[in-house]
Design an enzyme around this catalytic site. Structure first.
Site, PDB file in Angstrom:
ATOM      1  N   SER A 129      40.776  13.571  23.761  1.00  0.00           N
ATOM      2  CA  SER A 129      40.064  14.345  22.567  1.00  0.00           C
ATOM      3  C   SER A 129      41.051  15.655  22.238  1.00  0.00           C
ATOM      4  O   SER A 129      41.753  15.995  23.305  1.00  0.00           O
ATOM      5  CB  SER A 129      38.654  15.033  22.872  1.00  0.00           C
ATOM      6  OG  SER A 129      38.238  15.856  21.928  1.00  0.00           O
ATOM      7  N   HIS A 137      37.156  26.076  25.325  1.00  0.00           N
ATOM      8  CA  HIS A 137      36.672  25.164  24.188  1.00  0.00           C
ATOM      9  C   HIS A 137      34.994  25.030  24.386  1.00  0.00           C
ATOM     10  O   HIS A 137      34.602  24.795  25.431  1.00  0.00           O
ATOM     11  CB  HIS A 137      37.516  23.936  24.002  1.00  0.00           C
ATOM     12  CG  HIS A 137      37.299  23.107  22.677  1.00  0.00           C
ATOM     13  ND1 HIS A 137      36.039  22.637  22.507  1.00  0.00           N
ATOM     14  CD2 HIS A 137      37.969  22.989  21.668  1.00  0.00           C
ATOM     15  CE1 HIS A 137      36.017  22.038  21.249  1.00  0.00           C
ATOM     16  NE2 HIS A 137      37.396  22.326  20.855  1.00  0.00           N
ATOM     17  N   LYS A 151      39.230  15.309  31.159  1.00  0.00           N
ATOM     18  CA  LYS A 151      39.828  14.337  30.397  1.00  0.00           C
ATOM     19  C   LYS A 151      41.417  14.443  30.457  1.00  0.00           C
ATOM     20  O   LYS A 151      42.098  13.500  30.806  1.00  0.00           O
ATOM     21  CB  LYS A 151      39.468  14.448  28.987  1.00  0.00           C
ATOM     22  CG  LYS A 151      37.999  13.795  28.645  1.00  0.00           C
ATOM     23  CD  LYS A 151      37.933  13.524  27.134  1.00  0.00           C
ATOM     24  CE  LYS A 151      36.433  13.012  26.789  1.00  0.00           C
ATOM     25  NZ  LYS A 151      36.520  11.699  26.699  1.00  0.00           N
TER      26      LYS A 151
HETATM   27  P1  NAP Z   1      31.072   6.333  22.907  1.00  0.00           P
HETATM   28  O1  NAP Z   1      30.542   5.708  21.824  1.00  0.00           O
HETATM   29  O2  NAP Z   1      30.516   7.560  23.544  1.00  0.00           O
HETATM   30  O3  NAP Z   1      31.474   5.348  24.061  1.00  0.00           O
HETATM   31  C1  NAP Z   1      31.755   5.356  25.361  1.00  0.00           C
HETATM   32  C2  NAP Z   1      31.795   4.268  26.017  1.00  0.00           C
HETATM   33  O4  NAP Z   1      31.941   4.590  27.462  1.00  0.00           O
HETATM   34  C3  NAP Z   1      30.586   3.332  25.985  1.00  0.00           C
HETATM   35  O5  NAP Z   1      31.087   1.869  25.822  1.00  0.00           O
HETATM   36  C4  NAP Z   1      30.006   3.583  27.354  1.00  0.00           C
HETATM   37  O6  NAP Z   1      29.247   2.196  27.800  1.00  0.00           O
HETATM   38  C5  NAP Z   1      31.177   3.850  28.449  1.00  0.00           C
HETATM   39  N1  NAP Z   1      31.048   4.324  29.337  1.00  0.00           N
HETATM   40  C6  NAP Z   1      30.502   5.438  29.944  1.00  0.00           C
HETATM   41  N2  NAP Z   1      30.461   5.528  31.240  1.00  0.00           N
HETATM   42  C7  NAP Z   1      30.895   4.399  31.854  1.00  0.00           C
HETATM   43  C8  NAP Z   1      31.031   3.875  33.120  1.00  0.00           C
HETATM   44  N3  NAP Z   1      30.841   4.435  34.257  1.00  0.00           N
HETATM   45  N4  NAP Z   1      31.462   2.447  33.577  1.00  0.00           N
HETATM   46  C9  NAP Z   1      31.797   1.762  32.304  1.00  0.00           C
HETATM   47  N5  NAP Z   1      31.781   2.135  30.860  1.00  0.00           N
HETATM   48  C10 NAP Z   1      31.162   3.341  30.823  1.00  0.00           C
HETATM   49  O7  NAP Z   1      32.628   6.781  22.375  1.00  0.00           O
HETATM   50  P2  NAP Z   1      33.047   7.154  20.908  1.00  0.00           P
HETATM   51  O8  NAP Z   1      32.287   8.273  20.561  1.00  0.00           O
HETATM   52  O9  NAP Z   1      33.766   6.117  20.243  1.00  0.00           O
HETATM   53  O10 NAP Z   1      34.387   8.285  21.581  1.00  0.00           O
HETATM   54  C11 NAP Z   1      35.685   7.619  21.839  1.00  0.00           C
HETATM   55  C12 NAP Z   1      36.474   8.777  22.699  1.00  0.00           C
HETATM   56  O11 NAP Z   1      36.845   9.601  21.649  1.00  0.00           O
HETATM   57  C13 NAP Z   1      35.735   9.470  23.881  1.00  0.00           C
HETATM   58  O12 NAP Z   1      36.782   9.792  24.617  1.00  0.00           O
HETATM   59  C14 NAP Z   1      35.523  10.607  23.029  1.00  0.00           C
HETATM   60  O13 NAP Z   1      35.196  11.792  23.990  1.00  0.00           O
HETATM   61  C15 NAP Z   1      36.621  11.005  22.240  1.00  0.00           C
HETATM   62  N6  NAP Z   1      36.137  11.849  21.137  1.00  0.00           N
HETATM   63  C16 NAP Z   1      34.996  11.826  20.477  1.00  0.00           C
HETATM   64  C17 NAP Z   1      34.872  12.757  19.393  1.00  0.00           C
HETATM   65  C18 NAP Z   1      33.645  12.886  18.871  1.00  0.00           C
HETATM   66  O14 NAP Z   1      33.550  13.577  17.806  1.00  0.00           O
HETATM   67  N7  NAP Z   1      32.589  12.476  19.151  1.00  0.00           N
HETATM   68  C19 NAP Z   1      36.010  13.681  19.085  1.00  0.00           C
HETATM   69  C20 NAP Z   1      37.288  13.375  19.553  1.00  0.00           C
HETATM   70  C21 NAP Z   1      37.373  12.537  20.479  1.00  0.00           C
HETATM   71  P3  NAP Z   1      27.830   1.882  27.381  1.00  0.00           P
HETATM   72  O15 NAP Z   1      27.878   1.425  25.764  1.00  0.00           O
HETATM   73  O16 NAP Z   1      27.364   1.089  28.443  1.00  0.00           O
HETATM   74  O17 NAP Z   1      26.964   3.395  27.593  1.00  0.00           O
END
Ligand code: NAP
Length: 255
Positions: A129, A137, A151
């Site tokens: 991120s 932040h 991270k």
């Molecule tokens: P997400 O939908 O929150 O997906 C997270 C994934 O991680 C899910 O598949 C979850 O599994 C898995 N997970 C979590 N803990 C786990 C564990 N202990 N073992 C195995 N799997 C696990 O992600 P996203 O929103 O697409 O984001 C992708 C990335 O971009 C992340 O790193 C996020 O922080 C980053 N990001 C987000 C934003 C934003 O605006 N949200 C902005 C910039 C960057 P389950 O399906 O089983 O829960």
């Protein structure tokens, strides 16, 4: 044919990466790691090609990574809202036990990097991120989880691992169609601290997923770490990004 494991494959970006790689049958053989069979069934209609387990379990990682050339890390800790949402008030967040950023984003990613190195994986693509240069932040105070700090620690570990890496720091993720915008890359949060006029610090998840796929293809993406946002769809000055070699050539190694 490259064999790729996508972790976080049931996530909102991970599932898009898995679908895109699955479509490129002549180039990639793809497997996913997920925690819950029911979620995989609901998303993909089948559990075929999936390994099930938690990223805290080195054995499942070892099995899932056997024979892989590439690993895509799309796991992340996810904050949960405390109690009920009361309109007009700011919600409070917490991280579930064993789901804190320290456990998922640091130790869980470290486990994945160690297992990949052990399995002889030659390239790891990690989606992190933007915001990681600023310890203050606002994302770090969510649920007191210091998510960007953990991270970034894992990203440094990947850079130091000796395995080829591509570290992608997107801006705010949007659920919008991909392939319609010009993508803009930067470094060390300069797009946040000094944002280009008229460009929001966000990007569709579908565009991030495409960048992941292209990073697996393009040698120019190897050993690069970059921030990425997109010009708004329909922006008059935009040239929709299709040449990813040129995009990756604008990026550089390390933080
Ligand atoms: P997400 O939908 O929150 O997906 C997270 C994934 O991680 C899910 O598949 C979850 O599994 C898995 N997970 C979590 N803990 C786990 C564990 N202990 N073992 C195995 N799997 C696990 O992600 P996203 O929103 O697409 O984001 C992708 C990335 O971009 C992340 O790193 C996020 O922080 C980053 N990001 C987000 C934003 C934003 O605006 N949200 C902005 C910039 C960057 P389950 O399906 O089983 O829960």
């Amino acid at each position: 044919m490259k064999k790729i494991l996508v972790t976080g494959a049931t996530g909102r970006t991970g599932s898009l990466v898995l679908r895109k790689l699955t479509e490129l049958k002549d180039e990639f053989s793809v497997t996913g790691l997920a925690r819950f069979e029911a979620k995989v069934k609901e998303l993909f209609g089948t559990t075929e090609g999936f390994f099930f387990g938690d990223i805290s379990d080195p054995q499942i990682l070892q099995s899932a990574l056997t024979g892989c050339q590439g690993l895509v890390i799309l796991t992340s800790a996810t904050p949960q809202i405390k109690g009920e949402i009361v309109p007009g008030t700011r919600p409070e967040f917490y991280f579930p036990e064993n789901g804190t950023p320290e456990i998922v984003d640091w130790l869980g990613q470290k486990n994945q990097i160690d297992a990949a190195k052990e399995a002889g994986v030659s390239h790891i693509v990690l989606v992190g991120s933007m915001g990681g240069t600023n310890e203050n932040h606002p994302l770090n105070s969510i649920g007191n989880g210091k998510i960007l700090i953990w991270k970034r620690k894992a990203e440094q570990y990947l850079i130091d691992s000796g395995v080829d890496y591509t570290i992608i720091h997107p801006g705010g993720l949007q659920d919008a169609p991909g392939g319609l915008r010009e993508l803009v890359v930067g470094k060390n949060d300069e797009l946040l601290t000094n944002p280009p006029e008229g460009i929001p610090t966000s990007i569709p998840r579908a565009d991030v997923a495409e960048v992941v796929v292209q990073a697996l293809r393009e040698p120019a993406a190897r050993n690069k770490c970059f921030d990425i946002i997109s010009k708004p769809e329909g922006d008059q000055t935009a040239v929709v990004t299709r040449d990813f070699t040129t995009l990756f050539n604008l990026t550089s190694p390390g933080f």
